[in-house]
Design a protein around this motif. Sequence first.
Motif, PDB file in Angstrom:
ATOM      1  N   ASN A 140       0.825  -1.209   0.000  1.00 29.84           N
ATOM      2  CA  ASN A 140       0.000   0.000   0.000  1.00 29.84           C
ATOM      3  C   ASN A 140       0.861   1.262   0.000  1.00 29.84           C
ATOM      4  O   ASN A 140       0.540   2.247  -0.678  1.00 29.84           O
ATOM      5  CB  ASN A 140      -0.932  -0.007   1.209  1.00 29.84           C
ATOM      6  CG  ASN A 140      -1.950  -1.134   1.148  1.00 29.84           C
ATOM      7  OD1 ASN A 140      -2.214  -1.686   0.074  1.00 29.84           O
ATOM      8  ND2 ASN A 140      -2.529  -1.474   2.295  1.00 29.84           N
ATOM      9  N   GLU A 141       1.933   1.249   0.795  1.00 32.76           N
ATOM     10  CA  GLU A 141       2.826   2.415   0.834  1.00 32.76           C
ATOM     11  C   GLU A 141       3.458   2.657  -0.538  1.00 32.76           C
ATOM     12  O   GLU A 141       3.509   3.796  -1.029  1.00 32.76           O
ATOM     13  CB  GLU A 141       3.922   2.196   1.879  1.00 32.76           C
ATOM     14  CG  GLU A 141       3.475   2.366   3.319  1.00 32.76           C
ATOM     15  CD  GLU A 141       3.253   3.815   3.705  1.00 32.76           C
ATOM     16  OE1 GLU A 141       3.248   4.703   2.826  1.00 32.76           O
ATOM     17  OE2 GLU A 141       3.059   4.074   4.917  1.00 32.76           O
ATOM     18  N   LEU A 142       3.933   1.568  -1.148  1.00 28.58           N
ATOM     19  CA  LEU A 142       4.584   1.714  -2.453  1.00 28.58           C
ATOM     20  C   LEU A 142       3.575   2.131  -3.524  1.00 28.58           C
ATOM     21  O   LEU A 142       3.881   2.978  -4.377  1.00 28.58           O
ATOM     22  CB  LEU A 142       5.264   0.400  -2.842  1.00 28.58           C
ATOM     23  CG  LEU A 142       6.018   0.399  -4.181  1.00 28.58           C
ATOM     24  CD1 LEU A 142       7.060   1.520  -4.225  1.00 28.58           C
ATOM     25  CD2 LEU A 142       6.684  -0.954  -4.422  1.00 28.58           C
ATOM     26  N   ALA A 143       2.381   1.585  -3.459  1.00 32.58           N
ATOM     27  CA  ALA A 143       1.353   1.956  -4.435  1.00 32.58           C
ATOM     28  C   ALA A 143       1.008   3.427  -4.324  1.00 32.58           C
ATOM     29  O   ALA A 143       0.858   4.131  -5.343  1.00 32.58           O
ATOM     30  CB  ALA A 143       0.111   1.093  -4.219  1.00 32.58           C
ATOM     31  N   ARG A 144       0.885   3.926  -3.104  1.00 36.58           N
ATOM     32  CA  ARG A 144       0.572   5.336  -2.915  1.00 36.58           C
ATOM     33  C   ARG A 144       1.686   6.222  -3.476  1.00 36.58           C
ATOM     34  O   ARG A 144       1.426   7.252  -4.136  1.00 36.58           O
ATOM     35  CB  ARG A 144       0.355   5.623  -1.423  1.00 36.58           C
ATOM     36  CG  ARG A 144       0.009   7.069  -1.142  1.00 36.58           C
ATOM     37  CD  ARG A 144      -0.354   7.266   0.318  1.00 36.58           C
ATOM     38  NE  ARG A 144       0.748   6.937   1.234  1.00 36.58           N
ATOM     39  CZ  ARG A 144       0.693   7.156   2.553  1.00 36.58           C
ATOM     40  NH1 ARG A 144      -0.401   7.672   3.090  1.00 36.58           N
ATOM     41  NH2 ARG A 144       1.712   6.831   3.312  1.00 36.58           N
ATOM     42  N   LEU A 145       2.940   5.801  -3.239  1.00 32.38           N
ATOM     43  CA  LEU A 145       4.071   6.586  -3.736  1.00 32.38           C
ATOM     44  C   LEU A 145       4.110   6.600  -5.263  1.00 32.38           C
ATOM     45  O   LEU A 145       4.287   7.668  -5.879  1.00 32.38           O
ATOM     46  CB  LEU A 145       5.377   6.006  -3.176  1.00 32.38           C
ATOM     47  CG  LEU A 145       6.672   6.636  -3.699  1.00 32.38           C
ATOM     48  CD1 LEU A 145       6.730   8.129  -3.367  1.00 32.38           C
ATOM     49  CD2 LEU A 145       7.887   5.916  -3.103  1.00 32.38           C
ATOM     50  N   GLU A 184       3.039   2.783 -15.199  1.00 27.03           N
ATOM     51  CA  GLU A 184       3.521   1.437 -15.519  1.00 27.03           C
ATOM     52  C   GLU A 184       3.946   0.694 -14.257  1.00 27.03           C
ATOM     53  O   GLU A 184       3.574  -0.468 -14.043  1.00 27.03           O
ATOM     54  CB  GLU A 184       4.691   1.525 -16.495  1.00 27.03           C
ATOM     55  CG  GLU A 184       5.221   0.147 -16.921  1.00 27.03           C
ATOM     56  CD  GLU A 184       6.384   0.269 -17.899  1.00 27.03           C
ATOM     57  OE1 GLU A 184       7.012  -0.771 -18.190  1.00 27.03           O
ATOM     58  OE2 GLU A 184       6.661   1.392 -18.366  1.00 27.03           O
ATOM     59  N   GLY A 185       4.711   1.378 -13.421  1.00 22.04           N
ATOM     60  CA  GLY A 185       5.151   0.751 -12.164  1.00 22.04           C
ATOM     61  C   GLY A 185       3.972   0.443 -11.254  1.00 22.04           C
ATOM     62  O   GLY A 185       3.939  -0.596 -10.582  1.00 22.04           O
ATOM     63  N   MET A 238       0.319  -3.568  -8.876  1.00 18.00           N
ATOM     64  CA  MET A 238      -1.017  -4.088  -8.607  1.00 18.00           C
ATOM     65  C   MET A 238      -1.143  -5.534  -9.072  1.00 18.00           C
ATOM     66  O   MET A 238      -1.755  -6.379  -8.413  1.00 18.00           O
ATOM     67  CB  MET A 238      -2.073  -3.232  -9.317  1.00 18.00           C
ATOM     68  CG  MET A 238      -2.223  -1.827  -8.742  1.00 18.00           C
ATOM     69  SD  MET A 238      -2.753  -1.813  -7.002  1.00 18.00           S
ATOM     70  CE  MET A 238      -1.169  -1.554  -6.162  1.00 18.00           C
ATOM     71  N   LYS A 239      -0.535  -5.854 -10.248  1.00 13.96           N
ATOM     72  CA  LYS A 239      -0.588  -7.227 -10.757  1.00 13.96           C
ATOM     73  C   LYS A 239       0.192  -8.167  -9.843  1.00 13.96           C
ATOM     74  O   LYS A 239      -0.273  -9.262  -9.495  1.00 13.96           O
ATOM     75  CB  LYS A 239      -0.029  -7.276 -12.167  1.00 13.96           C
ATOM     76  CG  LYS A 239      -0.092  -8.671 -12.794  1.00 13.96           C
ATOM     77  CD  LYS A 239       0.453  -8.660 -14.197  1.00 13.96           C
ATOM     78  CE  LYS A 239       0.325 -10.060 -14.828  1.00 13.96           C
ATOM     79  NZ  LYS A 239       1.007 -11.102 -14.032  1.00 13.96           N
ATOM     80  N   ASP A 240       1.374  -7.728  -9.418  1.00 12.14           N
ATOM     81  CA  ASP A 240       2.181  -8.560  -8.516  1.00 12.14           C
ATOM     82  C   ASP A 240       1.460  -8.784  -7.189  1.00 12.14           C
ATOM     83  O   ASP A 240       1.479  -9.884  -6.622  1.00 12.14           O
ATOM     84  CB  ASP A 240       3.541  -7.904  -8.259  1.00 12.14           C
ATOM     85  CG  ASP A 240       4.419  -7.884  -9.501  1.00 12.14           C
ATOM     86  OD1 ASP A 240       4.116  -8.657 -10.446  1.00 12.14           O
ATOM     87  OD2 ASP A 240       5.379  -7.094  -9.539  1.00 12.14           O
ATOM     88  N   ASN A 241       0.817  -7.707  -6.740  1.00  7.07           N
ATOM     89  CA  ASN A 241       0.075  -7.817  -5.476  1.00  7.07           C
ATOM     90  C   ASN A 241      -1.088  -8.791  -5.620  1.00  7.07           C
ATOM     91  O   ASN A 241      -1.341  -9.630  -4.753  1.00  7.07           O
ATOM     92  CB  ASN A 241      -0.417  -6.435  -5.056  1.00  7.07           C
ATOM     93  CG  ASN A 241      -1.063  -6.449  -3.680  1.00  7.07           C
ATOM     94  OD1 ASN A 241      -0.817  -7.355  -2.885  1.00  7.07           O
ATOM     95  ND2 ASN A 241      -1.898  -5.461  -3.401  1.00  7.07           N
ATOM     96  N   LEU A 242      -1.803  -8.688  -6.773  1.00  6.91           N
ATOM     97  CA  LEU A 242      -2.937  -9.584  -7.013  1.00  6.91           C
ATOM     98  C   LEU A 242      -2.468 -11.028  -7.120  1.00  6.91           C
ATOM     99  O   LEU A 242      -3.082 -11.944  -6.567  1.00  6.91           O
ATOM    100  CB  LEU A 242      -3.676  -9.163  -8.281  1.00  6.91           C
ATOM    101  CG  LEU A 242      -4.892 -10.028  -8.666  1.00  6.91           C
ATOM    102  CD1 LEU A 242      -5.942  -9.986  -7.558  1.00  6.91           C
ATOM    103  CD2 LEU A 242      -5.474  -9.555  -9.986  1.00  6.91           C
ATOM    104  N   ASN A 274      -9.061 -13.203 -19.848  1.00  4.43           N
ATOM    105  CA  ASN A 274      -7.642 -12.887 -19.782  1.00  4.43           C
ATOM    106  C   ASN A 274      -7.085 -13.293 -18.414  1.00  4.43           C
ATOM    107  O   ASN A 274      -7.701 -13.075 -17.396  1.00  4.43           O
ATOM    108  CB  ASN A 274      -7.432 -11.378 -19.987  1.00  4.43           C
ATOM    109  CG  ASN A 274      -7.821 -10.957 -21.394  1.00  4.43           C
ATOM    110  OD1 ASN A 274      -7.676 -11.739 -22.325  1.00  4.43           O
ATOM    111  ND2 ASN A 274      -8.302  -9.723 -21.521  1.00  4.43           N
ATOM    112  N   THR A 275      -5.908 -13.878 -18.397  1.00  4.98           N
ATOM    113  CA  THR A 275      -5.267 -14.318 -17.156  1.00  4.98           C
ATOM    114  C   THR A 275      -3.990 -13.541 -16.947  1.00  4.98           C
ATOM    115  O   THR A 275      -3.442 -12.960 -17.875  1.00  4.98           O
ATOM    116  CB  THR A 275      -4.984 -15.805 -17.204  1.00  4.98           C
ATOM    117  OG1 THR A 275      -4.158 -16.091 -18.339  1.00  4.98           O
ATOM    118  CG2 THR A 275      -6.265 -16.606 -17.321  1.00  4.98           C
TER     119      THR A 275
END
Length: 414
Positions: free
Chosen positions: A374-379, A387-388, A393-397, A413-414
């Motif tokens: 969450n911290e990294l996503a906010r940043l 892109e990052g 988000m994909k890695d987190n999912l 789609n997978t």
Amino acid sequence: MKLLYVIGLILLLVGTVVGELIIKDPGYVLLSYQNTTIETSIWGLVIVATVLFVTLHLAIRFLQYVLERRRKINDWNNNRTRVRANRRTLNGLLALSSGDWQKAQRLLVSAADKAETPLINYLAAARAAHEEGLPDASDRYLEQAQKVMPKAETAIGITRAQIQLSRGQLEPCLATLKRLRGIAPRHTFVLKMLKQVYLQQQDWVSLSELIPYLQKNDVLKGQQLRELERKAYIGLMKETLDQLPAESDAPARIKALNKTWKSLPRELMNDSDLIASYVSLLAQNGSEDKAETFLSDAIYREWDDSLVKLYGQIASSNPAKQLSTAKTWVHEHSDNATLQLTLGRLSLLNAQWEQAREHFEKSIELHNSQETYNELARLLKHLDDTEGFQKLMKDNLDSVTESLPKLPLPAGNT
């Protein structure tokens, strides 16, 4: 047969001798009382006295026999009544155990007067009445228990306190328990119930005063005791601030908090939960710099991940110094995910965006933490790194779905 023959000869000889004595000299006896006189021979008097004695003896023996028979009959009746009362008591206790409150009351109360243990009958009946929702009947049975056995005040008081606590009558329950503690100061169950009441009342002062007695009498030990100490002293610190006047300024609040902290047992001052609570309260009341210093000293004395995480949430007046302090810990804890998270947050406080990103990414590599994601996503969102952000988000999912059960999903789609 020979014995009877000998006895018969002896009686015949005695009778012969006595007869000779009577014929030879019958004697003379004169009894006079007021205007009444009685004249007889001495042997006549002996015979009369003997007859009276034998008659009186037989009468007494007969009376004893009658009384003994009556006693045995009474004992038999009483024993029969007692057995029936005990049987009803047992059935009443079984009904109580099975939750048949009405039947339990009826059996226990009806057998109380004849049972060997009326105290148990009335105490159990009080519990049954309480469970049935009959407070007046429950109190009445407790009063009956007090009457039949006044010396059993501890047992009666514990039952009363349990019922009061179950009703939510905390103040009456507390009064009952304090009275019981005066009677039996080391009674473990009384102390345990006191602890429970203080917890429900959130009376942290009284609870903290009770804790040494809980420890001394082995009511609680080990982890249970430590958890209670934490809860009590954390509550005590918060209560200290809550009880201050609303117009109290920051220095006054910090002074009161420090006084409470110093009153804690010395061995608890190194407890991480208590340190975290104390530091958080310092920061919330305008003393972030003292909180930062105190927390860094505590971490230096003993490493604790929860305190390291908290260190990254303290906004001191000198964030550069704070970041520099945290960096000194990297030498010994370079592979600590919590430290990397803290370094990332402190880097944000110093506007070092790329360094913060690197620390967050390093923390995620070491340990998949949703908080760090969450911290990294906010940043990344504020850096406009689309892109990052999407990759994260994909890695987190993907990380989250790994822990989900394998279930059918729609094609796509997978």
